[in-house]
Write a protein that holds these residues in place. Structure first.
Motif, PDB file in Angstrom:
ATOM      1  N   ILE A  56      68.454  66.148  74.920  1.00 55.61           N
ATOM      2  CA  ILE A  56      70.417  67.036  74.888  1.00 55.61           C
ATOM      3  C   ILE A  56      70.819  67.756  76.964  1.00 55.61           C
ATOM      4  N   GLU A  57      69.442  68.607  76.441  1.00 56.43           N
ATOM      5  CA  GLU A  57      69.222  69.787  77.931  1.00 56.43           C
ATOM      6  C   GLU A  57      69.070  68.584  79.175  1.00 56.43           C
ATOM      7  N   ARG A  58      68.377  67.650  78.982  1.00 52.42           N
ATOM      8  CA  ARG A  58      68.023  66.842  80.215  1.00 52.42           C
ATOM      9  C   ARG A  58      68.914  66.103  81.032  1.00 52.42           C
ATOM     10  N   VAL A  59      70.179  65.568  79.679  1.00 56.31           N
ATOM     11  CA  VAL A  59      71.148  64.850  79.900  1.00 56.31           C
ATOM     12  C   VAL A  59      72.235  66.098  80.316  1.00 56.31           C
ATOM     13  N   ARG A  60      72.294  67.019  80.164  1.00 58.44           N
ATOM     14  CA  ARG A  60      73.222  67.860  80.822  1.00 58.44           C
ATOM     15  C   ARG A  60      72.834  68.165  82.497  1.00 58.44           C
ATOM     16  N   GLU A  61      71.256  68.194  83.183  1.00 60.44           N
ATOM     17  CA  GLU A  61      71.135  68.603  83.801  1.00 60.44           C
ATOM     18  C   GLU A  61      71.003  67.617  85.101  1.00 60.44           C
ATOM     19  N   LEU A  62      71.258  66.365  84.470  1.00 56.06           N
ATOM     20  CA  LEU A  62      71.396  65.145  85.459  1.00 56.06           C
ATOM     21  C   LEU A  62      72.458  64.621  85.601  1.00 56.06           C
ATOM     22  N   ILE A  63      73.323  64.803  84.836  1.00 56.95           N
ATOM     23  CA  ILE A  63      75.026  64.462  84.827  1.00 56.95           C
ATOM     24  C   ILE A  63      75.724  65.693  85.210  1.00 56.95           C
ATOM     25  N   GLN A  64      74.911  66.172  85.295  1.00 55.51           N
ATOM     26  CA  GLN A  64      76.252  67.220  86.774  1.00 55.51           C
ATOM     27  C   GLN A  64      75.344  66.545  88.065  1.00 55.51           C
ATOM     28  N   LYS A  65      74.737  65.814  87.884  1.00 57.80           N
ATOM     29  CA  LYS A  65      74.474  65.895  89.399  1.00 57.80           C
ATOM     30  C   LYS A  65      75.227  64.538  90.217  1.00 57.80           C
ATOM     31  N   LEU A  66      75.853  63.491  88.778  1.00 59.12           N
ATOM     32  CA  LEU A  66      76.465  62.619  89.415  1.00 59.12           C
ATOM     33  C   LEU A  66      78.284  62.583  89.041  1.00 59.12           C
ATOM     34  N   PRO A  67      78.539  62.179  90.519  1.00 60.67           N
ATOM     35  CA  PRO A  67      80.500  61.913  89.986  1.00 60.67           C
ATOM     36  C   PRO A  67      80.608  61.321  88.510  1.00 60.67           C
TER      37      PRO A  67
END
Length: 419
Positions: free
Chosen positions: A334-345
């Protein structure tokens, strides 16, 4: 033969079924209660329950058999008395060994980290207890009695416990290497289905198996998870087709799914190929299960269960951002997903929720594990694409009609569910 359903008549999961004669008895499954189904229990209460069950009705010959590897069927295996043999399919044992070894490694890392933190004493004790349970389960699995899955068109061999004979039959469920059982003793025949379905890639073998082997059955013990639902389950092929359509519409697609459901992973894998996007994973457990499935099943399944995903790391980010991707995730990321999607449109990013919707809809499920809902809430674009791992009402009726037993006992069902 005599039958006692210790748990399962009025709840989904936590199943424990006892079958005995004058000299012998077998148990089918010893599962933990699922959140929202049955009273929540502590490890101490689970151990006491198992001790109490085995202290009564003692027989000269005893054994425990497991239908498959979901925790609501195997979760209490560590509390079974050491002198009672436990049996499961070789595939189930191998899959659980992967799971508990990964959990054990994670618990060791967490315990070592917390030991070095001044304010981590309470969490450290929790991690230590978790480590002890994971270690015990790994040791039990190392000594587990196993049977090999019978090749198609061959009759399985039975396992004899005193004067009871238990014969396992491979079936389709939302986890690898699930089985049903024929239990025979004193001229009587019981068929225990475990959890099953007909709408998976390997589900077409259900009725032919029953027609050939589930004959002259005195008692059918069948699951009834979906008895209160009128909807008919879609096939895994349709799940894959639905995924393709949305994968083509979004550049960055996350799919929340189980690492042990080989058929759902195959649906996602096929959809990723159709959408011409690389399949990625983040979980070490999922990496190991996909490698295991590919090694065991790729040849016999003509490539359906052959997986070759990218194991995501930050060095791949720029490449995947340009190309797009399909990322299969679990709640532990969950935390890694949160970090990644913040970088994506956001407008190009989608979550395919491919798990039971009760995990985010039912308050008791959210309270037990809020991560399913938390992950959904991270995304602006979400679509549910799922089909159950259990038989729908129509399939349950077909199974009963095909077997035509003298008596039907329905377990793994809600208290007010009726056939």
């Amino acid at each position: 033969m005599n039958i006692k359903i210790h748990r399962g008549l009025n709840q989904i999961g936590g199943c424990i079924t006892e079958i005995w004669t004058d000299t012998s008895r077998v148990f089918i499954d010893f599962g933990q209660n699922l959140p929202g189904n049955g009273e929540p229990t502590t490890p101490e209460e689970d151990k006491e329950l198992v001790t109490q069950i085995f202290s009564q009705n003692k027989k000269q010959h005893e054994a425990v058999f497991y239908t498959h590897g979901h925790e609501d069927h195997v979760g209490l295996l560590e509390y079974i008395p050491d002198n009672v043999p436990q049996y499961m399919s070789e595939g189930t044992c191998a899959l659980l060994s992967i799971k508990y070894n990964v959990l054990h490694e994670g618990a060791v890392m967490k315990y070592n980290m917390l030991q070095n933190m001044e304010d981590g004493l309470g969490d450290c004790n929790d991690a230590k207890n978790y480590l002890i349970h994971a270690d015990r389960k790994c040791k039990i699995l190392n000594g587990m009695h196993v049977w090999m899955r019978t090749p198609p068109r061959k009759k399985p061999e039975g396992i004899v416990i005193g004067d009871i004979k238990v014969t396992p039959f491979f079936n389709c469920h939302s986890i690898y290497d699930s089985h049903m059982f024929l239990i025979e003793a004193g001229g009587k025949r019981i068929w225990h289905t475990g959890d099953y379905r007909e709408h998976g890639y390997i589900g077409k073998g259900l009725l032919p198996t029953l027609k050939k082997y589930a004959t002259d059955i005195d008692v059918l013990i069948t699951e009834g998870t979906m008895l209160k639902r009128d909807d008919r389950c879609i096939h895994e092929c349709q799940v894959s087709k639905k995924m393709v359509s949305v994968m083509n519409a979004f550049k960055y697609v996350f799919v929340l799914a189980s690492a042990t459901d080989i058929e759902r992973l195959a649906s996602i894998n096929n959809a990723a190929k159709e959408s011409r996007k690389p399949l990625c994973i983040w979980s070490l457990f999922m990496k190991k299960t996909m490698e295991f499935f590919s090694e065991r099943e790729a040849k016999v399944s003509r490539g359906l269960f052959s997986f070759n995903p990218l194991f995501y790391n930050k060095r791949l980010y720029n490449r995947l951002k340009r190309r797009g991707f399909i990322m299969v995730i679990g709640t532990s990321q969950i935390e890694r997903v949160r970090e990644l999607i913040q970088k994506l449109p956001q407008e190009e990013t989608l979550l395919i929720y491919s798990s039971w919707d009760g995990y985010y809809k039912n308050p008791e499920q959210v309270q037990a594990n809020s991560k399913y809902k938390e992950i959904r809430d991270m995304f602006h674009n979400v679509v549910d694409i799922h089909t159950s791992g259990h038989a729908d009402r129509k399939t349950i009726k077909k199974v009963i009609d095909t077997i035509n037993p003298k008596e039907v006992i329905c377990i793994h069902k809600e208290a007010d569910a009726e056939l």
